[in-house]
Enzyme design. Structure first.
Site, PDB file in Angstrom:
ATOM      1  N   LYS A 288      -5.624  44.226  75.299  1.00 50.77           N
ATOM      2  CA  LYS A 288      -5.402  45.059  76.486  1.00 50.77           C
ATOM      3  C   LYS A 288      -6.407  46.213  76.507  1.00 50.77           C
ATOM      4  O   LYS A 288      -6.619  46.870  75.490  1.00 50.77           O
ATOM      5  CB  LYS A 288      -3.979  45.605  76.490  1.00 50.77           C
ATOM      6  CG  LYS A 288      -3.623  46.431  77.714  1.00 50.77           C
ATOM      7  CD  LYS A 288      -2.176  46.890  77.669  1.00 50.77           C
ATOM      8  CE  LYS A 288      -1.820  47.638  78.939  1.00 50.77           C
ATOM      9  NZ  LYS A 288      -2.542  48.930  79.070  1.00 50.77           N
TER      10      LYS A 288
ATOM     11  N   HIS B 245      -6.344  51.936  80.947  1.00 48.23           N
ATOM     12  CA  HIS B 245      -5.249  52.686  80.319  1.00 48.23           C
ATOM     13  C   HIS B 245      -4.675  53.726  81.275  1.00 48.23           C
ATOM     14  O   HIS B 245      -4.292  54.824  80.866  1.00 48.23           O
ATOM     15  CB  HIS B 245      -5.719  53.348  79.020  1.00 48.23           C
ATOM     16  CG  HIS B 245      -4.626  53.508  77.993  1.00 48.23           C
ATOM     17  ND1 HIS B 245      -4.386  52.579  77.001  1.00 48.23           N
ATOM     18  CD2 HIS B 245      -3.700  54.474  77.809  1.00 48.23           C
ATOM     19  CE1 HIS B 245      -3.372  52.987  76.247  1.00 48.23           C
ATOM     20  NE2 HIS B 245      -2.938  54.141  76.718  1.00 48.23           N
TER      21      HIS B 245
END
Length: 338
Positions: A212, A236
């Site tokens: 991620k 993020h």
């Protein structure tokens, strides 16, 4: 319960850490990290919103699509929609502490299940946060996905073993957490990973592994070569580096290069089912949603989370009907306006 009531209750409980603005675009909370804002000027937070806003859909109503398929298959589980709850932690220092970390993640996970989908759970500055996420999924095996921060190699492997024991559906690492301010403040060292280090941790588990925080084609390709089963195109939430593009800006090039070799997820700035359809059309297989779920869980617990997710699903259904999209697994880029 309705979303208006959920939002009003959330505003009270979030105690100013999040103002539950009519438009969640990061302007009011700019620089509030810890807190709910984007780092620095919050330009990366706003870039997610602005990138999605620039994408337009072409409306079509003369077509045979009457009952679009919204179900989504993920590593043996069939979900009601290609929308998952993003991994989030820090109820005490980011959100005001009206919910404990255990309550926060347990209600998120339960609400996602109630809506027919699942939540990713996170890792944070307090090591117990990772355990809270694992506990949230133990009652229903394969009902959560555990995401680990880019800690020291031996710590990550230890966390992988805990995740396997807890019976999670998949695990992964948010590599973009390498410079998180809150982690540094709390004495929890994190940092970038070399390709070899990434391959080592992916090889340390049999669970599907998600990388991620991928924002470039070359890093997407590197993650796939290292063995990732999926990547998440994400900055993020704008919380780690200022002046970064929005996820929707970089997603098409990344998806064009690695889709089919690994699953492609995306997050950042998703506020509606229409936003979900845009990201699917740009190349995502599924979408993660973060900040709106905080409002939902603080304002209505698991029922609020399920309500918000089902609203997104209904909006996605409507957008599919009005663009002639039959299946969330086959969203054509041609539904986007040139």
């Amino acid at each position: 319960m309705d979303m208006k009531t959920v939002r009003e209750d959330a505003r009270k409980k979030l105690k100013g850490f999040c103002r539950v603005c009519p438009v969640c675009d990061g302007r009011v909370c700019a620089g509030e990290v810890p807190g709910m804002g984007g780092l620095g000027t919050a330009s990366s937070f706003r870039a997610n919103i602005e990138a999605l806003a620039r994408v337009r859909l072409q409306m079509r109503t003369i077509h045979p699509v009457k009952e679009p398929k919204l179900s989504f298959s993920l590593w043996g589980r069939t979900l009601s929609m290609p929308i998952l709850v993003a991994p989030m932690t820090g109820s005490t220092y980011n959100m005001g502490g009206a919910m404990t970390e255990e309550q926060f993640v347990a209600e998120l996970a339960a609400g996602a299940l109630q809506a027919g989908t699942i939540a990713m759970t996170g890792d944070g500055a307090d090591p117990s946060m990772f355990g809270s996420g694992l506990a949230a999924g133990k009652a229903n095996r394969a009902s959560t996905i555990a995401i680990i921060k880019p800690r020291a190699q031996e710590v990550i492997v230890s966390y992988l073993r805990q995740a396997e024991e807890a019976g999670v559906l998949a695990t992964g690492m948010d590599v973009d957490g390498a410079g998180l301010v809150t982690m540094a403040m709390k004495g929890q060292p994190v940092g970038p990973k070399t390709f070899e280090e990434l391959r080592e941790v992916i090889g340390a588990t049999q669970l599907p592994f998600i990388v991620k925080g991928v924002m470039t084609v070359d890093e997407a390709e590197a993650a796939v070569r290292a063995g990732a089963a999926a990547i998440v195109v994400s900055n993020h939430g704008g919380r780690v580096l200022d002046s970064v593009p929005g996820a929707a800006e970089v997603l098409p090039a990344i998806a064009d290069r690695v889709k089919g070799k690994a699953m492609v997820f995306a997050d950042g700035g998703v506020r509606s089912g229409t936003d979900v359809l845009k990201l699917l059309a740009l190349g995502a297989d599924a979408v993660l949603i973060g900040r709106p779920m905080i409002t939902a869980v603080y304002g209505g617990g698991r029922d609020g989370v399920a309500l918000a997710l089902n609203q997104l699903r209904n909006e996605l259904l409507q957008a599919m009907l009005l663009t002639g999209t039959a299946d969330v697994g086959q969203v054509a880029r041609s539904i986007l306006a040139p």
